[in-house]
Design a protein around this motif. Sequence first.
Motif, PDB file in Angstrom:
ATOM      1  N   TYR A 101       0.838  -1.206   0.000  1.00 42.46           N
ATOM      2  CA  TYR A 101       0.000   0.000   0.000  1.00 42.46           C
ATOM      3  C   TYR A 101       0.869   1.250   0.000  1.00 42.46           C
ATOM      4  CZ  TYR A 101      -4.620  -2.116   0.727  1.00 42.46           C
ATOM      5  OH  TYR A 101      -5.798  -2.802   0.558  1.00 42.46           O
ATOM      6  N   GLY A 102       1.908   1.236   0.818  1.00 46.20           N
ATOM      7  CA  GLY A 102       2.794   2.391   0.882  1.00 46.20           C
ATOM      8  C   GLY A 102       3.510   2.653  -0.434  1.00 46.20           C
ATOM      9  N   ALA A 161       1.137   4.236  -2.910  1.00 45.19           N
ATOM     10  CA  ALA A 161       0.978   5.657  -2.617  1.00 45.19           C
ATOM     11  C   ALA A 161       2.193   6.457  -3.097  1.00 45.19           C
ATOM     12  CB  ALA A 161       0.767   5.862  -1.114  1.00 45.19           C
ATOM     13  N   ALA A 162       3.383   5.886  -2.922  1.00 41.45           N
ATOM     14  CA  ALA A 162       4.603   6.570  -3.356  1.00 41.45           C
ATOM     15  C   ALA A 162       4.643   6.722  -4.879  1.00 41.45           C
ATOM     16  CB  ALA A 162       5.833   5.802  -2.869  1.00 41.45           C
ATOM     17  N   THR A 193      -4.367   8.941  -2.579  1.00 37.24           N
ATOM     18  CA  THR A 193      -2.976   8.604  -2.275  1.00 37.24           C
ATOM     19  C   THR A 193      -2.673   8.767  -0.793  1.00 37.24           C
ATOM     20  OG1 THR A 193      -2.270   9.274  -4.488  1.00 37.24           O
ATOM     21  CG2 THR A 193      -0.572   9.179  -2.784  1.00 37.24           C
ATOM     22  N   THR A 237      -4.345   5.899   1.039  1.00 31.28           N
ATOM     23  CA  THR A 237      -3.654   4.640   0.757  1.00 31.28           C
ATOM     24  C   THR A 237      -2.346   4.558   1.540  1.00 31.28           C
ATOM     25  OG1 THR A 237      -4.604   4.527  -1.467  1.00 31.28           O
ATOM     26  CG2 THR A 237      -2.628   3.213  -1.050  1.00 31.28           C
ATOM     27  N   GLY A 238      -1.587   5.648   1.537  1.00 31.67           N
ATOM     28  CA  GLY A 238      -0.343   5.676   2.289  1.00 31.67           C
ATOM     29  C   GLY A 238      -0.567   5.524   3.784  1.00 31.67           C
ATOM     30  N   PHE A 258       0.718   2.529   6.300  1.00 32.35           N
ATOM     31  CA  PHE A 258       1.458   2.837   7.526  1.00 32.35           C
ATOM     32  C   PHE A 258       0.812   2.178   8.742  1.00 32.35           C
ATOM     33  CE2 PHE A 258       2.149   5.743  11.186  1.00 32.35           C
ATOM     34  CZ  PHE A 258       3.525   5.608  11.296  1.00 32.35           C
TER      35      PHE A 258
END
Length: 220
Positions: A60-61, A64-65, A100, A103-104, A108
Amino acid sequence: MSQVVTEENAGKWNKSILSTLVGALAGAGGIAAMLHLAGTDLLDAMGVSRVALAAVGLVYGLMAAFIGFGLAVPRAGAKLLNVADAEELREERLNLLLSTLFTGALGFVLVLLALARGPGFAAGPVSAGAAMAALLLLVVVGVAMTWRWQNRYDELSRQLGLEGAAWAFCLSWFVLTLWGAADFLGFGGRLTAVDVVATLAAMLLFGSFVAIGRRGMMVR
């Protein structure tokens, strides 16, 4: 005419393959880095279920990135992400930014949950209270964002969201029902609460890809 269409389709597939390869390499590199930083002692204490949950959070991270990079540099991002061109990224900037960020944040929180102390995992570097508070905050913010900004998205985006959620539910039911039955019937494959959280998070992501793929939107 057919040659032009063939060349255009080939170009779309090349872009999709490139995006997939870059994503796979980034995911593999991220997971390898996480395993290296965690160290063997912590990984052994976490067990397979918590490591899997952390890996899902990392995916997920990374997503987002990638999208964040596309929003920051639309021209380069258009070559990497599943969008028609840089203009589409600019037009959908606010909607994509909101997605985003959530999602990030979800990635986390999943990592926090994987690292949180609990029964059988006293070596966790994160307190159980902090991880639970972060999860509750994420749920509240997610509900508020959905209620506040649901009309910002067009009909297609809302329909994709509903279809993705339906697929996520069906896939989760299929996996968890078989897994749980195998556990309590004595066929092995012990199902834990950590496994349930990891499966739901993974199927939410996978269900979205299924919904998009069924509409032929994986190649653009």
